[in-house]
Design a protein around this motif. Structure first.
Motif, PDB file in Angstrom:
ATOM      1  N   GLU A 110       0.817  -1.221   0.000  1.00 22.01           N
ATOM      2  CA  GLU A 110       0.000   0.000   0.000  1.00 22.01           C
ATOM      3  C   GLU A 110       0.846   1.265   0.000  1.00 22.01           C
ATOM      4  OE1 GLU A 110      -3.346   0.838   0.085  1.00 22.01           O
ATOM      5  OE2 GLU A 110      -3.847  -1.206  -0.485  1.00 22.01           O
ATOM      6  N   LEU A 111       2.159   1.130   0.180  1.00 20.56           N
ATOM      7  CA  LEU A 111       3.040   2.298   0.201  1.00 20.56           C
ATOM      8  C   LEU A 111       4.084   2.172  -0.902  1.00 20.56           C
ATOM      9  CD1 LEU A 111       3.719   2.666   4.053  1.00 20.56           C
ATOM     10  CD2 LEU A 111       2.042   3.901   2.667  1.00 20.56           C
ATOM     11  N   ASP A 112       4.666   3.313  -1.264  1.00 20.05           N
ATOM     12  CA  ASP A 112       5.769   3.301  -2.218  1.00 20.05           C
ATOM     13  C   ASP A 112       7.003   2.687  -1.551  1.00 20.05           C
ATOM     14  OD1 ASP A 112       4.141   4.583  -4.089  1.00 20.05           O
ATOM     15  OD2 ASP A 112       4.761   6.587  -3.406  1.00 20.05           O
ATOM     16  N   PRO A 142      10.321   2.437   0.427  1.00 22.88           N
ATOM     17  CA  PRO A 142      10.751   3.288   1.543  1.00 22.88           C
ATOM     18  C   PRO A 142      11.876   4.233   1.139  1.00 22.88           C
ATOM     19  CG  PRO A 142      11.540   1.030   1.827  1.00 22.88           C
ATOM     20  CD  PRO A 142      10.588   1.002   0.673  1.00 22.88           C
ATOM     21  N   TRP A 155       9.205   6.359   5.681  1.00 22.63           N
ATOM     22  CA  TRP A 155       8.501   7.067   4.623  1.00 22.63           C
ATOM     23  C   TRP A 155       8.281   8.512   5.068  1.00 22.63           C
ATOM     24  CZ3 TRP A 155       7.758   2.007   5.819  1.00 22.63           C
ATOM     25  CH2 TRP A 155       7.774   1.080   4.768  1.00 22.63           C
ATOM     26  N   VAL A 193       6.102   8.281   8.924  1.00 23.28           N
ATOM     27  CA  VAL A 193       5.640   6.895   8.867  1.00 23.28           C
ATOM     28  C   VAL A 193       6.859   5.973   8.865  1.00 23.28           C
ATOM     29  CG1 VAL A 193       4.380   5.191   7.512  1.00 23.28           C
ATOM     30  CG2 VAL A 193       3.544   7.550   7.652  1.00 23.28           C
ATOM     31  N   VAL A 222       0.850   6.524  11.147  1.00 21.98           N
ATOM     32  CA  VAL A 222      -0.414   6.595  10.399  1.00 21.98           C
ATOM     33  C   VAL A 222      -1.515   6.917  11.402  1.00 21.98           C
ATOM     34  CG1 VAL A 222      -2.026   5.357   8.926  1.00 21.98           C
ATOM     35  CG2 VAL A 222       0.435   4.916   8.725  1.00 21.98           C
ATOM     36  N   ARG A 267      -6.789   3.048   7.883  1.00 14.63           N
ATOM     37  CA  ARG A 267      -5.684   3.118   6.916  1.00 14.63           C
ATOM     38  C   ARG A 267      -4.483   2.302   7.409  1.00 14.63           C
ATOM     39  NH1 ARG A 267      -3.903   2.643   2.072  1.00 14.63           N
ATOM     40  NH2 ARG A 267      -2.052   3.893   1.579  1.00 14.63           N
ATOM     41  N   ILE A 299      -2.611  -0.840   5.420  1.00 15.80           N
ATOM     42  CA  ILE A 299      -1.174  -0.929   5.144  1.00 15.80           C
ATOM     43  C   ILE A 299      -0.599  -2.211   5.750  1.00 15.80           C
ATOM     44  CG2 ILE A 299       1.065   0.141   5.616  1.00 15.80           C
ATOM     45  CD1 ILE A 299      -0.386   2.856   5.554  1.00 15.80           C
TER      46      ILE A 299
END
Length: 287
Positions: A175-177, A179, A195, A199, A273, A278, A282
């Motif tokens: 769910e995230l790009d 790091p 991040w 995060v 987060v 959400r 993740i």
């Protein structure tokens, strides 16, 4: 009508437990004397209490010892008083002795419960929750350092290097790009990924406590992450690191909202987060 020579039967079940009996007077005296032991001493430092509890929880459970079975009693010979009321009186008193101390123990538990129910008692109560290598102390507001303290031996590495250096599988959230930064620390026992906007994800192996989180009430939310148990902390809290050798604690920083859970043999914490839904999305995307 009874004669002056008649005596009351103290061995009867009704009289033995009645008011004014010797056993009743003895119990009253013991309960009164118990008050001398109910003074609540000054509470030790919460960190010392937690360390003692943690050490006790890590001790192996003692092996149970089977109770010895008494040999069968030899029936009394005729004419020796077998079946008389007086022969059963000691057994009744032994049973009453056991129940008496059970009652005393119940009184002690009740006093402890009442102490915890008072404002003064609640002020000293700290609830310790443990999930994998993370310990939560609810009711204890820690004091974070003025500025964040890095983990021992923390150094930047690539994601491939991190996977090569540690002994557990390192997962990345879909769910995230990718790091912005990856580190290993504490002798390659911890992998951290970072991040933007604060995060981060920390992953480490083992059941012994490694991170300590101190937070006031209310309690964190119990959640499920892909079927695994977890806790959601919706506010800032003090975060410390526990030395596994001697149990000393190193305050690290004021951590943001955090989701903690256990994935197989790896403990994971997702910090920064602010929305629980959400955070769970993740967490569920780690592969």
């Amino acid at each position: 009508m009874t004669s002056p020579d008649d005596k009351p039967d103290l061995g009867s079940p009704e009289d033995e437990h009645g008011v004014g009996s010797p056993v009743d007077d003895g119990l009253e005296a013991e309960l009164v004397a118990l008050a001398d032991f109910l003074d609540v001493p000054a509470a030790p430092p919460p960190a010392d209490v937690a360390a003692a509890v943690r050490a006790r929880l890590e001790q192996p459970a003692p092996e149970s010892v089977p109770e010895s079975v008494p040999a069968p009693a030899t029936p009394p010979a005729p004419g020796e008083g077998g079946g008389s009321r007086g022969d059963h009186r000691p057994a009744r008193r032994r049973r009453w002795g056991r129940s008496r101390w059970g009652l005393v123990a119940a009184v002690v538990v009740a006093v402890v419960a009442l102490t915890a129910a008072t404002p003064q008692g609640r002020a000293t109560v700290v609830h310790i929750l443990r999930l994998a290598g993370i310990e939560l102390r609810v009711g204890e507001n820690g004091t974070p350092p003025p500025s964040p303290v890095p983990l021992p031996g923390e150094r930047d590495v690539t994601l491939d290097d991190a996977r090569r250096l540690v002994t557990f599988p390192v997962k990345v959230p879909g769910e995230l790009d990718a790091p912005d930064r990856v580190t290993v620390s504490d002798g390659a026992r911890i992998v951290s990924m970072f991040w933007p906007d604060g995060v981060r994800i920390d992953q480490f192996e083992g059941l012994a406590p490694y991170f300590v989180k101190q937070l006031g009430e209310p309690w964190p939310d119990n959640v499920r992450v892909d079927g695994a148990e977890g806790w959601w902390i919706d506010r800032e809290h003090a975060l410390s690191r526990v030395d596994r050798k001697d149990g000393t604690e190193l305050p690290l920083r004021l951590a943001g909202p955090t989701l903690v859970w256990f994935d197989g043999e790896v403990a994971i914490r997702l910090e920064g987060v602010k929305d629980k839904r959400r955070a769970l999305e993740i967490a569920a995307s780690l592969r």
